[in-house]
Scaffold this active site. Structure first.
Site, short mmCIF file in Angstrom:
data_model
loop_
_atom_site.label_atom_id
_atom_site.label_comp_id
_atom_site.label_asym_id
_atom_site.label_seq_id
_atom_site.Cartn_x
_atom_site.Cartn_y
_atom_site.Cartn_z
N ARG A 1 0.82 -1.20 0.00
CA ARG A 1 0.00 0.00 0.00
C ARG A 1 0.86 1.26 0.00
O ARG A 1 0.51 2.27 -0.62
CB ARG A 1 -0.92 0.02 1.23
CG ARG A 1 -1.90 -1.12 1.34
CD ARG A 1 -3.04 -1.00 0.33
NE ARG A 1 -3.63 0.34 0.29
CZ ARG A 1 -4.49 0.82 1.20
NH1 ARG A 1 -4.86 0.06 2.24
NH2 ARG A 1 -5.00 2.03 1.07
N TYR B 1 -19.98 5.34 13.34
CA TYR B 1 -18.87 6.24 13.09
C TYR B 1 -18.93 7.42 14.05
O TYR B 1 -17.91 7.83 14.61
CB TYR B 1 -18.93 6.73 11.64
CG TYR B 1 -17.84 7.70 11.25
CD1 TYR B 1 -16.57 7.23 10.93
CD2 TYR B 1 -18.08 9.07 11.19
CE1 TYR B 1 -15.56 8.10 10.56
CE2 TYR B 1 -17.07 9.95 10.82
CZ TYR B 1 -15.82 9.46 10.50
OH TYR B 1 -14.82 10.34 10.14
N LYS C 1 -15.99 8.49 16.84
CA LYS C 1 -15.30 9.78 16.82
C LYS C 1 -15.55 10.57 18.11
O LYS C 1 -14.68 11.34 18.54
CB LYS C 1 -15.71 10.58 15.59
CG LYS C 1 -15.17 9.99 14.29
CD LYS C 1 -13.64 9.90 14.30
CE LYS C 1 -13.07 9.38 13.01
NZ LYS C 1 -11.59 9.30 13.02
#
Length: 237
Positions: free
Chosen positions: A37, A135, A139
């Site tokens: 990557r 999500y 966070k």
């Protein structure tokens, strides 16, 4: 010249952050799931080194902390890696930054990637024991983690950053924020002088913003750390 670790450095904001740091003459250790990557992002010839492993796998996160410590004490660690949806949201967005923070040699500065969406996270912390977390929850947790670290380790500059809604693979082509501005705050917090506040800031485009009130609540921070310790088996110390 600063020695900086950037997680999730193979693409998107992590790649932009690593590239900006190397262009500024800093030594970067880049993290990716696999070395291939990093080759795709044309970083391997420019960085100090690389550490590779899957942040969704607890054993690999521990190994990553050990790999990172081989480079010595970092001037800054930028917890950039993140996922938007799926079963690995909590592991990558919250648990991995926590475990790396707890297990690595304490750096001079810590920067955690947050999101404006953290303000919609649930404050009951049930997401830390559920099979999946949203999500928004992840966070909220990592933003509160940043504030908790700032309180526990006052000698370390610990900050959270909202990079904005930027047109990366995660953000999508319809994102309306400036891609360049999406990484500049992280680079500045990692390497700049006279950062004010020294620690505990929640930033958007180099300006301090108001985070969700729960992130500044000592009781919420303490419960979050206790649950993270229970979930991971790793003590923050």
């Amino acid at each position: 010249m600063a020695l900086v670790l950037v997680t999730g450095a193979a693409a998107g904001l992590g790649l932009a952050t690593a590239q900006a740091l190397t262009s500024g003459g800093h030594d970067v250790v880049a993290h990716a799931r696999h070395p291939s990557r990093l080759a795709e992002g044309d970083l391997l010839g420019r960085i100090r080194g690389a550490i590779c492993g899957n942040l969704a796998e607890p054993d690999e996160v521990i190994a990553l902390a050990e790999q990172a410590d081989e480079y010595g004490r970092f001037d800054a660690v930028i917890h950039n890696a993140g996922v938007l949806r799926g079963p690995d949201v909590l592991a990558v967005n919250t648990l991995a930054p926590y475990v790396l923070t707890a297990r690595m040699r304490q750096p001079h500065r810590l920067i955690y990637l947050s999101s404006s969406m953290h303000r919609s996270g649930a404050t009951d912390l049930r997401g830390l024991t559920a099979a999946r977390a949203s999500y928004e929850d992840s966070k909220l947790y990592v933003t509160a983690l940043s504030a908790a670290v700032a309180n526990r380790w006052p000698e370390v500059g610990s900050h959270a950053v909202d990079p904005g809604w930027v047109p990366t693979r995660m953000g999508g082509p319809g994102a309306t924020d400036d891609l360049r501005a999406g990484h500049e705050t992280q680079v500045w917090l990692a390497t700049g002088e006279d950062i004010e506040p020294h620690t505990g800031g929640y930033w958007y485009h180099r300006r301090v913003q108001e985070a969700h009130p729960a992130t500044q609540d000592p009781a919420f921070q303490a419960e979050l750390i206790a649950r993270l310790e229970a979930r991971t088996g790793v003590s923050l110390g």
